[in-house]
Design a protein around this motif. Structure first.
Motif, PDB file in Angstrom:
ATOM      1  N   THR A  72       0.846  -1.189   0.000  1.00 48.64           N
ATOM      2  CA  THR A  72       0.000   0.000   0.000  1.00 48.64           C
ATOM      3  C   THR A  72       0.884   1.243   0.000  1.00 48.64           C
ATOM      4  OG1 THR A  72      -1.756  -1.145   1.211  1.00 48.64           O
ATOM      5  CG2 THR A  72      -1.804   1.260   1.212  1.00 48.64           C
ATOM      6  N   VAL A  73       0.636   2.126  -0.956  1.00 47.89           N
ATOM      7  CA  VAL A  73       1.433   3.348  -1.062  1.00 47.89           C
ATOM      8  C   VAL A  73       0.511   4.548  -1.239  1.00 47.89           C
ATOM      9  CG1 VAL A  73       3.390   2.151  -2.115  1.00 47.89           C
ATOM     10  CG2 VAL A  73       1.650   3.179  -3.592  1.00 47.89           C
ATOM     11  N   LYS A  74       1.022   5.711  -0.867  1.00 49.29           N
ATOM     12  CA  LYS A  74       0.357   6.973  -1.175  1.00 49.29           C
ATOM     13  C   LYS A  74       1.148   7.647  -2.290  1.00 49.29           C
ATOM     14  CE  LYS A  74      -1.795   7.914   3.296  1.00 49.29           C
ATOM     15  NZ  LYS A  74      -1.873   8.844   4.450  1.00 49.29           N
ATOM     16  N   GLY A  75       0.427   8.145  -3.285  1.00 50.36           N
ATOM     17  CA  GLY A  75       1.127   8.750  -4.398  1.00 50.36           C
ATOM     18  C   GLY A  75       0.222   9.589  -5.274  1.00 50.36           C
ATOM     19  N   LEU A  76       0.855  10.285  -6.204  1.00 46.20           N
ATOM     20  CA  LEU A  76       0.169  11.157  -7.153  1.00 46.20           C
ATOM     21  C   LEU A  76       0.326  10.581  -8.546  1.00 46.20           C
ATOM     22  CD1 LEU A  76      -1.160  14.007  -7.774  1.00 46.20           C
ATOM     23  CD2 LEU A  76       1.195  14.777  -8.232  1.00 46.20           C
ATOM     24  N   ILE A  77      -0.781  10.478  -9.272  1.00 51.88           N
ATOM     25  CA  ILE A  77      -0.714   9.988 -10.650  1.00 51.88           C
ATOM     26  C   ILE A  77      -0.248  11.125 -11.546  1.00 51.88           C
ATOM     27  CG2 ILE A  77      -2.049   9.099 -12.599  1.00 51.88           C
ATOM     28  CD1 ILE A  77      -3.792   7.605 -10.648  1.00 51.88           C
ATOM     29  N   LYS A  99     -18.388   0.484 -14.864  1.00 55.84           N
ATOM     30  CA  LYS A  99     -18.608  -0.096 -13.550  1.00 55.84           C
ATOM     31  C   LYS A  99     -17.345  -0.176 -12.697  1.00 55.84           C
ATOM     32  CE  LYS A  99     -22.596  -2.934 -14.945  1.00 55.84           C
ATOM     33  NZ  LYS A  99     -23.158  -4.304 -14.992  1.00 55.84           N
ATOM     34  N   SER A 100     -16.206   0.200 -13.264  1.00 51.34           N
ATOM     35  CA  SER A 100     -14.957   0.079 -12.521  1.00 51.34           C
ATOM     36  C   SER A 100     -14.924   1.038 -11.330  1.00 51.34           C
ATOM     37  CB  SER A 100     -13.761   0.379 -13.430  1.00 51.34           C
ATOM     38  OG  SER A 100     -12.562   0.421 -12.682  1.00 51.34           O
ATOM     39  N   GLN A 101     -14.591   0.517 -10.165  1.00 50.97           N
ATOM     40  CA  GLN A 101     -14.454   1.340  -8.968  1.00 50.97           C
ATOM     41  C   GLN A 101     -13.213   2.228  -9.040  1.00 50.97           C
ATOM     42  OE1 GLN A 101     -14.437  -1.457  -5.731  1.00 50.97           O
ATOM     43  NE2 GLN A 101     -16.664  -1.717  -5.747  1.00 50.97           N
ATOM     44  N   ASN A 102     -12.286   1.869  -9.933  1.00 54.88           N
ATOM     45  CA  ASN A 102     -11.031   2.601 -10.042  1.00 54.88           C
ATOM     46  C   ASN A 102     -11.013   3.606 -11.197  1.00 54.88           C
ATOM     47  OD1 ASN A 102      -9.819   1.216  -7.866  1.00 54.88           O
ATOM     48  ND2 ASN A 102      -9.267  -0.497  -9.208  1.00 54.88           N
ATOM     49  N   LEU A 103     -12.141   3.824 -11.840  1.00 53.37           N
ATOM     50  CA  LEU A 103     -12.197   4.699 -13.012  1.00 53.37           C
ATOM     51  C   LEU A 103     -11.709   6.106 -12.681  1.00 53.37           C
ATOM     52  CD1 LEU A 103     -13.007   5.312 -15.932  1.00 53.37           C
ATOM     53  CD2 LEU A 103     -15.345   5.717 -15.127  1.00 53.37           C
ATOM     54  N   SER A 104     -12.348   6.759 -11.727  1.00 54.39           N
ATOM     55  CA  SER A 104     -11.963   8.127 -11.394  1.00 54.39           C
ATOM     56  C   SER A 104     -10.784   8.181 -10.435  1.00 54.39           C
ATOM     57  CB  SER A 104     -13.153   8.876 -10.783  1.00 54.39           C
ATOM     58  OG  SER A 104     -13.596   8.235  -9.594  1.00 54.39           O
ATOM     59  N   ALA A 105     -10.600   7.131  -9.663  1.00 46.60           N
ATOM     60  CA  ALA A 105      -9.553   7.121  -8.640  1.00 46.60           C
ATOM     61  C   ALA A 105      -8.163   6.923  -9.222  1.00 46.60           C
ATOM     62  CB  ALA A 105      -9.832   6.040  -7.609  1.00 46.60           C
ATOM     63  N   THR A 106      -8.075   6.560 -10.501  1.00 52.00           N
ATOM     64  CA  THR A 106      -6.768   6.361 -11.131  1.00 52.00           C
ATOM     65  C   THR A 106      -6.585   7.295 -12.324  1.00 52.00           C
ATOM     66  OG1 THR A 106      -7.671   4.533 -12.472  1.00 52.00           O
ATOM     67  CG2 THR A 106      -6.570   3.954 -10.395  1.00 52.00           C
ATOM     68  N   SER A 107      -7.191   8.479 -12.246  1.00 45.12           N
ATOM     69  CA  SER A 107      -7.050   9.482 -13.294  1.00 45.12           C
ATOM     70  C   SER A 107      -5.872  10.403 -12.994  1.00 45.12           C
ATOM     71  CB  SER A 107      -8.332  10.316 -13.420  1.00 45.12           C
ATOM     72  OG  SER A 107      -9.428   9.498 -13.764  1.00 45.12           O
ATOM     73  N   LEU A 108      -5.463  11.156 -13.981  1.00 44.46           N
ATOM     74  CA  LEU A 108      -4.349  12.084 -13.846  1.00 44.46           C
ATOM     75  C   LEU A 108      -4.603  13.082 -12.722  1.00 44.46           C
ATOM     76  CD1 LEU A 108      -1.628  12.901 -15.172  1.00 44.46           C
ATOM     77  CD2 LEU A 108      -2.938  14.482 -16.607  1.00 44.46           C
ATOM     78  N   PHE A 109      -3.577  13.331 -11.923  1.00 40.04           N
ATOM     79  CA  PHE A 109      -3.564  14.286 -10.809  1.00 40.04           C
ATOM     80  C   PHE A 109      -4.349  13.827  -9.584  1.00 40.04           C
ATOM     81  CE2 PHE A 109      -3.116  17.329 -14.506  1.00 40.04           C
ATOM     82  CZ  PHE A 109      -1.736  17.398 -14.400  1.00 40.04           C
ATOM     83  N   VAL A 110      -4.730  12.574  -9.544  1.00 42.82           N
ATOM     84  CA  VAL A 110      -5.339  12.059  -8.315  1.00 42.82           C
ATOM     85  C   VAL A 110      -4.220  11.710  -7.331  1.00 42.82           C
ATOM     86  CG1 VAL A 110      -6.579  10.135  -7.268  1.00 42.82           C
ATOM     87  CG2 VAL A 110      -7.451  11.178  -9.358  1.00 42.82           C
ATOM     88  N   TYR A 111      -4.326  12.261  -6.138  1.00 42.72           N
ATOM     89  CA  TYR A 111      -3.438  11.866  -5.047  1.00 42.72           C
ATOM     90  C   TYR A 111      -4.244  10.946  -4.149  1.00 42.72           C
ATOM     91  CZ  TYR A 111      -0.717  12.071  -0.740  1.00 42.72           C
ATOM     92  OH  TYR A 111       0.004  11.739   0.390  1.00 42.72           O
ATOM     93  N   GLY A 112      -3.730   9.750  -3.943  1.00 44.74           N
ATOM     94  CA  GLY A 112      -4.523   8.793  -3.186  1.00 44.74           C
ATOM     95  C   GLY A 112      -3.699   7.686  -2.577  1.00 44.74           C
ATOM     96  N   GLU A 113      -4.422   6.728  -2.029  1.00 43.70           N
ATOM     97  CA  GLU A 113      -3.810   5.531  -1.457  1.00 43.70           C
ATOM     98  C   GLU A 113      -4.083   4.374  -2.408  1.00 43.70           C
ATOM     99  OE1 GLU A 113      -3.555   4.503   2.990  1.00 43.70           O
ATOM    100  OE2 GLU A 113      -5.245   3.277   2.256  1.00 43.70           O
ATOM    101  N   PHE A 114      -3.037   3.667  -2.768  1.00 42.15           N
ATOM    102  CA  PHE A 114      -3.146   2.623  -3.789  1.00 42.15           C
ATOM    103  C   PHE A 114      -2.620   1.296  -3.248  1.00 42.15           C
ATOM    104  CE2 PHE A 114      -2.579   6.741  -5.766  1.00 42.15           C
ATOM    105  CZ  PHE A 114      -3.577   6.773  -6.719  1.00 42.15           C
ATOM    106  N   LYS A 115      -3.433   0.269  -3.419  1.00 43.29           N
ATOM    107  CA  LYS A 115      -3.013  -1.079  -3.048  1.00 43.29           C
ATOM    108  C   LYS A 115      -2.495  -1.770  -4.300  1.00 43.29           C
ATOM    109  CE  LYS A 115      -6.080  -1.608   0.925  1.00 43.29           C
ATOM    110  NZ  LYS A 115      -7.158  -2.413   1.562  1.00 43.29           N
ATOM    111  N   LEU A 116      -1.226  -2.148  -4.277  1.00 41.75           N
ATOM    112  CA  LEU A 116      -0.562  -2.739  -5.435  1.00 41.75           C
ATOM    113  C   LEU A 116      -0.166  -4.178  -5.147  1.00 41.75           C
ATOM    114  CD1 LEU A 116       2.077   0.109  -6.005  1.00 41.75           C
ATOM    115  CD2 LEU A 116      -0.206   0.014  -7.008  1.00 41.75           C
TER     116      LEU A 116
END
Length: 245
Positions: free
Chosen positions: A4-9, A43-60
């Motif tokens: 799990t990381v925090k980062g900016l796309i 229907k993707s839960q990650n559609l908006s959460a993985t767009s450009l300039f989103v700063y978030g928490e990502f499980k990889l």
């Protein structure tokens, strides 16, 4: 193994019909490229959460050939950027610059804070964009290993004179008595601003300085030219931004 990381796309690319490849700037691991499966489907839960300039928490998790984002939770989406094409294009330039100067598998705490603060200021809209741009360019170069020699005149060691000169190619300054033909004229106030940008310890204060209108133009010109002398590759986002201004 999941991480799990925090980062900016800072970059996104459509792969196939529905997948997305993003580049994250993270605090702990620097640049990370990761796939988002079926990100483009409605229907993707990650559609908006993985767009450009989103700063978030990502499980990889580490796939066979690359990282895959299993889940994304946005912390800040910087929606206000979309209200101004000039500020949006400037943010895109910052992202491309970060992509060029960032490193994989290297802690990037200061670089992440720098671009987050810059984008936050762009969204607020109450700071001269020329100061934001110049400060980010120069400090980003310092973080990328291209800090200029700005402590004193490169030739005689003079700390300051009322007019000094910034040598873009050599990455150093000269006093008024050691002028070189190709160096750019810089009033002492501009040199003081450059020193502040490069040396202030608290990265959140990089943008906290003021200059007169004429000196802002000189600072902007020096920082951009110095950056272009050090960064390889065509900065298409900078060309687009300059076409708007």
């Amino acid at each position: 193994m999941q991480t799990t990381v925090k980062g900016l796309i800072i970059r996104e690319q459509t792969i196939g019909e529905s997948d997305r490849l993003v580049t994250l700037l993270t605090d702990e691991f620097g640049l990370i490229k990761a796939f988002v499966r079926r990100a483009k489907t409605i229907k993707s839960q990650n559609l908006s959460a993985t767009s450009l300039f989103v700063y978030g928490e990502f499980k990889l998790y580490k796939g066979k050939d690359a990282y895959v984002i299993d889940n994304a939770s946005p912390i800040e989406v910087f929606f206000d950027l979309r209200n101004d094409i000039e500020r949006l294009s400037l943010a895109q330039y910052f992202a491309q610059l970060t992509y060029y100067l960032g490193q994989e598998e290297q802690p990037s705490h200061e670089m992440l804070r720098l671009i987050l603060n810059a984008i936050h200021l762009l969204c607020r809209g109450d700071k001269d964009v020329r100061i934001i741009k110049a400060a980010l360019e120069m400090r980003m170069l310092c973080l990328g290993g291209y800090m200029p020699n700005i402590l004193a005149c490169y030739r005689c060691g003079e700390f300051e004179s009322d007019v000094m000169f910034f040598d873009v190619q050599e990455g150093c300054i000269y006093c008024k008595d050691c002028f070189r033909n190709n160096a750019l004229t810089a009033p002492l106030g501009v040199i003081t601003a450059i020193r502040y940008i490069c040396l202030v310890e608290d990265i959140s204060k990089v943008f906290s300085f003021k200059l007169s209108g004429e000196n802002v133009e000189i600072l902007s010109d020096i920082c951009e030219k110095y950056l272009l002398s050090r960064v390889e590759g065509r900065l298409t986002t900078l060309e687009f931004y300059k076409g708007l201004t």
